[in-house]
Write an enzyme that holds these catalytic residues in place. Structure first.
Site, mmCIF file in Angstrom:
data_model
loop_
_atom_site.group_PDB
_atom_site.id
_atom_site.type_symbol
_atom_site.label_atom_id
_atom_site.label_comp_id
_atom_site.label_asym_id
_atom_site.label_seq_id
_atom_site.Cartn_x
_atom_site.Cartn_y
_atom_site.Cartn_z
ATOM 1 C CD GLU A 1 18.864 -35.443 16.394
ATOM 2 O OE1 GLU A 1 19.256 -34.316 16.635
ATOM 3 O OE2 GLU A 1 17.733 -35.861 16.719
ATOM 4 C CB CYS B 1 16.657 -34.353 19.741
ATOM 5 S SG CYS B 1 16.677 -33.081 18.494
#
Lengths: 523, 523
Positions: free
Chosen positions: A265, A302
């Site tokens: 990720e 994120c």
């Protein structure tokens, strides 16, 4: 608090052989004790051999025992008490309440996977019974279940020292799937990592499970990480971090004699689309929500909203003015590490080369503090400068001003893959939203309406994933119960006698699973 | 039968620009008319643009319409009648009954995916309802469904001109998932490919769907295939063929700006373990079953049993003697192409360098005929020569003789990934089988007892997949209903008003799906 500065292999504390890394207190810039000597290839070899030796036994543990392990880990983390929170505060600069919340999330996540294991849907049991009289050919008895891939390498993230680290989502879902886990700790929080690693070791002992199911390695360079991904016994990788780091692991994994899946990720700017009716009706409150989401935790998420997309006009100018005003009063906040702070400065410099400044937050007063930044460009400029698509990790955002809705749609189509995309809309924007939705579905793993992307619920329906470069595997989520599927593969058993079938597939269905039998789902 | 020698793009016949390829009748070595001029990058560009333009509309078709398309394709293939079978016989050398059976399998597979689409489990709908009063933070309304990845490139296989080709399993599962498909036809059967392609074009017309959902391209070199996998609008690849071919596609897909999944089914020797009680009790009948499976269709199956593993002794010698006797009377059979025939000769030569001959089939009497071959080695020799692990595509097999069960276990652990592994056992072998099973689960996608691996049932529980190098993605199957999952990805919708939600996720559950709601599976 008992920090040894050692790694954990086979349930034992093991000293590294490489130069010691020290966590840095980002609020002071001072190194923290103890030092953590880095591991070498021999440690990877040792941890890999133990994980491999434990794999066949661990993957056939009962759902009850595996659930017990996950719950025991949660309990052991809670039993670490304030010591864990205090150490994590020192290592990350994150405030106490945030870390307490993150601990609750981490333990809740472990318990959620315990329930997932017990529910058994992850086994995806399919049975097609024999049809010996079928013409022109008889059908054999065919039964399918999911089995774990094998030992998993987990790379802890810097920004969630608990929830995406040693006992975070990757570890929890891999253990739930039946995979041993070898964690390469993030160098930013080795002490927190050791404490949580000790909790896992204790939980394995209490459950009577092999110590080889878990190991914790340290290392400041790439030696340990690369050796780990190159180890033939490692069958999958979980990673949360930078695009460069994720891509390097993907390349290593692809070049192995046996390539393996990497769930990295990596990067996302999380575009927020301000639609006209909403912008007209509530520019100021949108600006407030936006700045709150942007600056929360120094923007170190994120899913931080790094991109705002709106059509030019007075309403946008009002949004910009309010956002600028709020941002100017936004306090500087300590970032996680000196490296992240330096990367943030570089990122803001890069944006500034192509975009115009709108506002800056309060000036920093200590080391490693993030000064929030807001910039703007036209859509034409954004489209002309691919560098503007790069994520700047921290509280920096770019407002992109479109001439009209056609240009906004063009911009949406030009976006790279994202973890999230957000629509701010009112009733009169519904038709417009409907035209944007198909594009956003192709671009993002999660689509929000009238919310802000920070805050990732841990639940069945969550997707924390998305098209490249948001992640390296668009088919997966790293948060929520579906994360377990990353570490599973199907195996079909043809005409096995009941005595040889795995428990989940036996004729009497002893685990009371809701199977798909001859095409019909059991009730 | 109306063969134009042209490609199919946007529902139109389009002439290629490159040198024409001709199918070869392998039984005569003579080229067949018409020639099929190869496409170029402009054709890929055109097909890619049309597929992309059709994607958003196609992926939101109702389950009913998508099922209708799959059923209409099946009907149109059947409506081709004998012309398809006759052309396929000429192009492949396969007998009529086999091709009729394969046609039934192909159409049955399309109809199975129609049922799968309608059942809706592939959508994996998960709903976590809002909890506005939750402490410390409210929970948003979160809903997850699966959406298709995007246009898929399918590379037809040589050995199943219908079931793994233009309208084969990859195409059927991709269309079921909602992905447009661009097929690169296998050069061995362009006429059969064109006929089936025309059937798909007609089906799209009848269903009122955009022609861009399907295209059929030809090309003898790598130009078209590489351009296709490099096209940014292609989001996944399905391939069945050689290890070298599959690895080349994987590399191309990984090196794209946006890497994409490749589902390549490549190579497997499908080990058969003869356990001692079974071997003692029925060596001769085992030999009969083995030679039947080995020589069926000239051994041109991915699941052909190319490896027999047994412990040395009189029973094994009886098995070998009977197998040799049967094999010597096994007629030579025409292989699919001159290239496959030549590769078979090379493969047998390579085995012969390290293994001892046991028996050969009847000498060929015509071009491209496969003479069956049986060879043997000791386990020590097998373990010392990695070249012996290579698949030889055709009716060649290797018997590996182990000193004892410990050596057999060692050999099993040394095997590369396989599509299948088979145990021949009697009651007294159960304990031994139990010790082999964990190893075989790690090595293969399907485990059989007392059967032979050729013959792959199309059903829910089938796994036609396995660890590398059997396939490039151990998490997937290319046969059976689970194959649809290869072309899907999850998307989460947070707080969308009902008017914006996809039908599958609406509050009233209009598709009557069996959803996971707040952690509970609906009945």
């Amino acid at each position: 608090m008992n920090l040894t500065g050692q790694m954990l292999i086979g349930g034992q504390s093991v000293s590294g052989t490489r130069e010691a890394l020290h966590a840095i207190n980002p609020a002071t810039g001072q190194p923290l004790q103890p030092g953590y000597a880095g591991g070498d290839q021999a440690h990877v070899e040792q941890a890999g051999a133990l994980a491999w030796a434990a794999f066949d036994a661990y993957r056939e543990t009962t759902p009850a025992l595996r659930a017990q392990l996950l719950e025991t880990i949660a309990g052991e983390i809670e039993a670490l008490g304030d010591a864990l929170i205090e150490r994590a505060m020192l290592e990350t600069g994150l405030p106490q309440a945030r870390l307490q919340g993150e601990r609750a999330r981490t333990c809740g996540q472990l318990r959620m996977f315990a329930r997932t294991v017990l529910a058994g849907e992850w086994l995806d049991v399919r049975v097609d019974q024999a049809q010996p009289a079928r013409q022109p050919l008889p059908r054999a008895d065919l039964r399918q279940r999911q089995i774990p891939l094998g030992p998993v390498a987990v790379f802890g993230a810097s920004n969630f020292p608990l929830a995406f680290s040693v006992a975070g989502g990757d570890t929890a879902s891999a253990l739930a799937a039946g995979c041993p886990v070898i964690v390469k700790a993030h160098s930013a929080h080795p002490g927190s990592s050791e404490l949580v690693g000790q909790a896992i070791v204790r939980a394995l002992q209490q459950c009577g499970l092999p110590a080889g199911i878990f190991a914790l390695l340290f290392g400041s360079g790439r030696e340990v990480g690369q050796a780990l991904v190159n180890d033939a016994r490692i069958k999958a990788v979980g990673f949360t971090g930078s695009r460069a780091g994720g891509l390097a692991l993907c390349q290593t994994a692809q070049q192995r004699a046996e390539p393996i899946p990497v769930y990295a990720e990596m990067s996302s700017t999380n575009p927020v689309f301000l639609l006209p009716a909403a912008l007209q009706a509530r520019a100021a409150s949108l600006a407030q929500g936006f700045v709150g989401s942007l600056t929360q935790g120094a923007g170190q998420f994120c899913t931080n909203p790094g991109l705002v997309v709106a059509v030019q006009g007075l309403a946008l100018e009002q949004f910009v003015a309010t956002a600028a005003e709020l941002l100017q009063h936004s306090a500087a906040q300590t970032m996680l590490t000196p490296g992240i702070w330096a990367a943030y400065q570089d990122g803001v410099d890069s944006l500034s080369r192509h975009a115009s400044p709108v506002a800056s937050g309060v000036l920093p007063t200590g080391p490693n503090q993030c000064q929030a930044q807001l910039l703007r460009v036209t859509a034409a400029e954004y489209l002309a400068n691919p560098a503007l698509q790069a994520e700047v990790f921290g509280a920096a955002a770019l407002i992109v001003q479109c001439r009209d809705e056609a240009e906004r749609l063009q911009l949406a189509e030009a976006l790279e893959g994202q973890l999230t995309a957000t629509l701010q809309l009112d009733d009169d924007d519904i038709a417009l939203a409907r035209s944007l939705l198909p594009v956003l579905e192709r671009k993002a793993g999660r689509i929000l309406v009238n919310g802000w992307p920070t805050g990732v619920e841990v639940c069945d329906a969550m997707v924390h994933g998305g098209p490249f470069p948001a992640t390296s595997d668009v088919r997966a989520t790293s948060v929520g119960t579906a994360a377990i599927q990353r570490f599973l593969r199907p195996v079909c058993y043809q005409d096995l006698p009941d005595a040889l079938l795995p428990t989940a597939l036996r004729h009497g269905n002893p685990l009371a699973l809701r199977r798909l039998v001859n095409g019909v789902r059991e009730g």
